[in-house]
Write an enzyme that holds these catalytic residues in place. Sequence first.
Site, PDB file in Angstrom:
ATOM      1  N   ASN A 130      13.891  -3.023  -6.663  1.00 57.03           N
ATOM      2  CA  ASN A 130      14.331  -2.531  -5.363  1.00 57.03           C
ATOM      3  C   ASN A 130      15.843  -2.414  -5.220  1.00 57.03           C
ATOM      4  O   ASN A 130      16.319  -1.739  -4.329  1.00 57.03           O
ATOM      5  CB  ASN A 130      13.773  -3.417  -4.246  1.00 57.03           C
ATOM      6  CG  ASN A 130      13.942  -4.887  -4.521  1.00 57.03           C
ATOM      7  OD1 ASN A 130      13.503  -5.400  -5.547  1.00 57.03           O
ATOM      8  ND2 ASN A 130      14.597  -5.579  -3.614  1.00 57.03           N
ATOM      9  N   CYS A 304      17.239  -7.249   2.450  1.00 51.94           N
ATOM     10  CA  CYS A 304      16.806  -8.585   2.867  1.00 51.94           C
ATOM     11  C   CYS A 304      17.879  -9.629   2.662  1.00 51.94           C
ATOM     12  O   CYS A 304      17.984 -10.582   3.407  1.00 51.94           O
ATOM     13  CB  CYS A 304      15.572  -8.997   2.073  1.00 51.94           C
ATOM     14  SG  CYS A 304      14.464  -7.641   1.753  1.00 51.94           S
TER      15      CYS A 304
HETATM   16  C1  PLP Z   1      10.342  -4.192   0.498  1.00 41.63           C
HETATM   17  C2  PLP Z   1       9.744  -4.833  -0.687  1.00 41.63           C
HETATM   18  C3  PLP Z   1       8.774  -5.839  -0.549  1.00 41.63           C
HETATM   19  C4  PLP Z   1       8.355  -6.377   0.786  1.00 41.63           C
HETATM   20  O1  PLP Z   1       7.609  -5.460   1.516  1.00 41.63           O
HETATM   21  P1  PLP Z   1       7.452  -5.650   3.112  1.00 41.63           P
HETATM   22  O2  PLP Z   1       6.444  -4.633   3.493  1.00 41.63           O
HETATM   23  O3  PLP Z   1       8.807  -5.372   3.688  1.00 41.63           O
HETATM   24  O4  PLP Z   1       7.005  -7.044   3.338  1.00 41.63           O
HETATM   25  C5  PLP Z   1       8.234  -6.379  -1.697  1.00 41.63           C
HETATM   26  N1  PLP Z   1       8.600  -5.947  -2.911  1.00 41.63           N
HETATM   27  C6  PLP Z   1       9.519  -4.983  -3.089  1.00 41.63           C
HETATM   28  C7  PLP Z   1       9.865  -4.536  -4.462  1.00 41.63           C
HETATM   29  C8  PLP Z   1      10.131  -4.396  -1.980  1.00 41.63           C
HETATM   30  O5  PLP Z   1      11.046  -3.449  -2.173  1.00 41.63           O
END
Ligand code: PLP
Length: 366
Positions: A130, A304
């Site tokens: 991410n 985050c």
């Molecule tokens: C955003 C994200 C999450 C979390 O997803 P949410 O729906 O925001 O809880 C988990 N893993 C990755 C790789 C992400 O980018």
Amino acid sequence: MMPIFTEHFGNASSIHWFGQQAKALMDEARQHVARLVNAEGSEIVFLSGGTEADNLAIRGIAETQKAKGRHVITSRIEHHAVLHTCKDLEKQGYEITWLPVSREGLVDPNEVRTALRPDTILISVMHANNEIGTIQPIEEVGKIAEEADVYFHSDGVQSTGKIFVDVRKLKVDLYSMSSHKIHGPKGIGALFVKKGTILKPTMTGGGHERNRRSGTENVAGIVGFGEAARLALEGLKTEMPRVRELRDRLEAGLRSRIEFIHVNGESAPRLPNTSNIMVDYAEGEGLVISLDLKGVAVSTGSACSSGSLEPSHVLTAIGKTPDEAHGSLRFSLSSMTGQEDVDYVIETLPGIVERLRELSPYYKRG
Ligand SMILES: *Cc1c(COP(=O)(O)O)cnc(C)c1O
């Protein structure tokens, strides 16, 4: 989604027509989400998002397999939803192998093979990262997991809808997805659970979602997610190649105008929409705030962990110093980004960098 808040207000678990109307809408959405990753509708479990999908996958397997063993293999660049879940398992007495990644941000499948033990119960390696967008060799890891007869989970939140995903080809047993990463509503996601996989639910109750996730379904969210999935599947052929070109234009444009910048994970396979750029001699937060004042929304590290003073665990895992990690910017593009947006950044960022570098003692001396 709007009619579901007003006209089609039924509970999808009710037997009456009102409820069944909601159920039909939900079933259609389930097909769209399944199609996006080449799964069957019955293999899709709706839940509150990517975080819950990761939790259900990892805790669900850890709990059902603990008689066989308590060893889990994962990587150092996972999203916090996986990272902190595995840390929690560690506290409960499970043993975790944290695989390193290369300077390009890739896990080596051979290291997965080497890490396997008779008591290994789960491998969890994300599909695309991410922060830097690097795409892991999931198909190869999947083969290793299959040969070893070990469950394989992949966090596919970033890859879903950005690149072609085929859960059969990847040989994953569990695959996490999230609606808001593909322009759907927040607070809804899905876990692909391969047929026949035994998983202890993290949420118990009325036995919704084939006993995998209890709780009255978020019908509006699910329908919104379904529509987003349908559009994302269409866009894989039409939109993503255009987004990749824009991303390349952004990187080339910034490179030609700003000295001492690097693209993290540049030579690895990457998502078409992500660009993580390290700007030497400039402080990341300053760059983010200055760009924000100009109407450009970017982040340092992950959304985050922005606001935390800890350097990104992903950037330190690829060998960056904390200072370098703090000077990195993450640009995310999408089907809603146009060339004029990219050109605006190419015009705007050089002046900002120049101004911030004037404040850096290292830059002046250099
Ligand atoms: C955003 C994200 C999450 C979390 O997803 P949410 O729906 O925001 O809880 C988990 N893993 C990755 C790789 C992400 O980018």
